[in-house]
Design a protein around this motif. Structure first.
Motif, mmCIF file in Angstrom:
data_model
loop_
_atom_site.group_PDB
_atom_site.id
_atom_site.type_symbol
_atom_site.label_atom_id
_atom_site.label_comp_id
_atom_site.label_asym_id
_atom_site.label_seq_id
_atom_site.Cartn_x
_atom_site.Cartn_y
_atom_site.Cartn_z
ATOM 1 N N THR A 279 39.872 3.364 -103.802
ATOM 2 C CA THR A 279 38.524 3.899 -103.948
ATOM 3 C C THR A 279 38.493 5.415 -103.904
ATOM 4 O OG1 THR A 279 37.640 1.908 -102.877
ATOM 5 C CG2 THR A 279 36.179 3.804 -103.023
ATOM 6 N N GLU B 166 38.780 2.265 -113.632
ATOM 7 C CA GLU B 166 39.310 0.951 -113.273
ATOM 8 C C GLU B 166 40.143 0.363 -114.402
ATOM 9 O OE1 GLU B 166 35.519 -0.181 -110.359
ATOM 10 O OE2 GLU B 166 35.711 -1.042 -112.373
ATOM 11 N N VAL C 243 31.775 -3.586 -106.110
ATOM 12 C CA VAL C 243 32.792 -2.556 -105.889
ATOM 13 C C VAL C 243 32.579 -1.378 -106.840
ATOM 14 C CG1 VAL C 243 35.252 -2.052 -106.063
ATOM 15 C CG2 VAL C 243 34.491 -4.156 -104.955
ATOM 16 N N THR C 244 32.314 -1.692 -108.110
ATOM 17 C CA THR C 244 32.083 -0.629 -109.094
ATOM 18 C C THR C 244 30.845 0.186 -108.748
ATOM 19 O OG1 THR C 244 33.131 -1.930 -110.853
ATOM 20 C CG2 THR C 244 31.661 -0.160 -111.535
ATOM 21 N N ARG D 66 29.488 0.581 -105.820
ATOM 22 C CA ARG D 66 29.724 1.367 -104.599
ATOM 23 C C ARG D 66 30.470 2.655 -104.923
ATOM 24 N NH1 ARG D 66 33.326 -1.369 -100.086
ATOM 25 N NH2 ARG D 66 34.882 -0.947 -101.691
ATOM 26 N N ALA D 67 31.517 2.543 -105.757
ATOM 27 C CA ALA D 67 32.246 3.746 -106.163
ATOM 28 C C ALA D 67 31.344 4.677 -106.962
ATOM 29 C CB ALA D 67 33.472 3.352 -106.989
ATOM 30 N N GLY E 130 43.129 -2.629 -108.194
ATOM 31 C CA GLY E 130 41.917 -2.764 -107.410
ATOM 32 C C GLY E 130 41.012 -3.869 -107.920
ATOM 33 N N GLU F 152 39.109 6.824 -107.352
ATOM 34 C CA GLU F 152 37.992 6.540 -108.245
ATOM 35 C C GLU F 152 36.789 7.414 -107.922
ATOM 36 O OE1 GLU F 152 35.482 2.636 -109.842
ATOM 37 O OE2 GLU F 152 37.021 2.430 -108.286
ATOM 38 N N VAL F 153 36.457 7.541 -106.638
ATOM 39 C CA VAL F 153 35.303 8.347 -106.231
ATOM 40 C C VAL F 153 35.527 9.820 -106.574
ATOM 41 C CG1 VAL F 153 34.012 9.184 -104.224
ATOM 42 C CG2 VAL F 153 34.540 6.755 -104.445
#
Length: 266
Positions: free
Chosen positions: A120, A196, A60-61, A63-64, A202, A123-124
């Motif tokens: 997300t 995060e 997940v990290t 991907r972001a 999340g 974060e993105v």
């Protein structure tokens, strides 16, 4: 200094830091609750490699991180080319850029969360904002360093502005852009984990570290998570440095003035 020597010195430095942390903890200079032995931290980090939930959080990290960095590059490169090629535009937006650049991304978490909601997208967005600046300024700087003789030569042969940009300016600027991307990749990873941790919602590596902080004996897990963050940063930087060396080897070659003169034979 050769690459092998650099690697050996890096390993030596890491071993020295490992030994110092291990000795300080074992000697009781610092309580184990605050600084567990380095061997226990590394053992815990190794065991996390077999934890499916932890690896899902790493995914997940990452991907972001990838989405934010990609978005930053997609915005920064065209914008940098525009600012570098059109001085009037650069002068018009300079004050705005200098106002926005110092703003810390983590300070924008409440505002961005309010506008975009949790998850997300927030974060993105924060990752992209923080990662945009190194690529943008490296693009502008690289464009300014383009050889004016090469541009004038193409213009003399009747090539237009777009042709000069694609044939001369963009290839010459590419190594600078790559260096900016490498710097932004580290910034993006920092923001991914920090967002995060500070947001507290999340899934991801930062969430693992944040949750470990609330445990009575969670320092070991916190440090194990930090080790994973460091390893990810080291791997990402190594991959990008290798790609730079392969793609832009010509940019690292010394020019005529830098080459050593040949020895004359008696």
């Amino acid at each position: 200094m050769t690459r092998r020597q650099d690697f050996l010195l890096g390993v030596l430095g890491a071993a020295a830091a490992f030994g110092a942390c291990e000795a300080v903890s074992r000697a009781g200079i610092v309580r184990r609750a605050y600084l567990p032995p380095a061997s226990e931290v590394l053992a815990r980090a190794a065991r996390l490699a077999g934890d499916r939930a932890f690896l899902d959080g790493i995914g997940v990290t990452l991907r972001a991180w990838a989405l934010g960095l990609g978005l930053a590059c997609a915005i920064a490169v065209p914008l940098g080319l525009l600012l570098g090629a059109v001085p009037v535009v650069e002068a018009a937006v300079r004050a705005l850029i200098e106002f926005l650049r110092p703003l810390p991304s983590v300070a924008l978490i409440p505002l961005v969360s309010l506008l975009l909601g949790s998850g997300t997208r927030t974060e993105v967005t924060l990752i992209a904002y923080a990662s945009l600046w190194p690529v943008l300024f490296n693009t502008v700087y690289g464009l300014a360093e383009t050889d004016p003789l090469a541009k004038d030569t193409l213009r003399a042969f009747g090539f237009g502005r777009v042709a000069v940009l694609l044939r001369v300016e963009l290839p010459a600027t590419a190594p600078f852009i790559a260096a900016g991307v490498r710097i932004s990749a580290s910034v993006a990873l920092i923001l991914a984990v920090a967002t995060e941790i500070l947001s507290g919602f999340g899934q991801g590596l930062g969430i693992f570290i944040a949750e470990a902080q609330t445990e009575p004996d969670g320092t070991r897990d916190v440090l194990a998570g930090v080790v994973w963050a460091g390893v990810l940063g080291l791997v990402i930087n190594g991959v990008l440095v290798g790609a730079e060396r392969r793609l832009f080897a010509w940019a690292r070659e010394p020019g005529p003035a830098q080459r050593k003169p040949a020895r004359s034979r008696a």
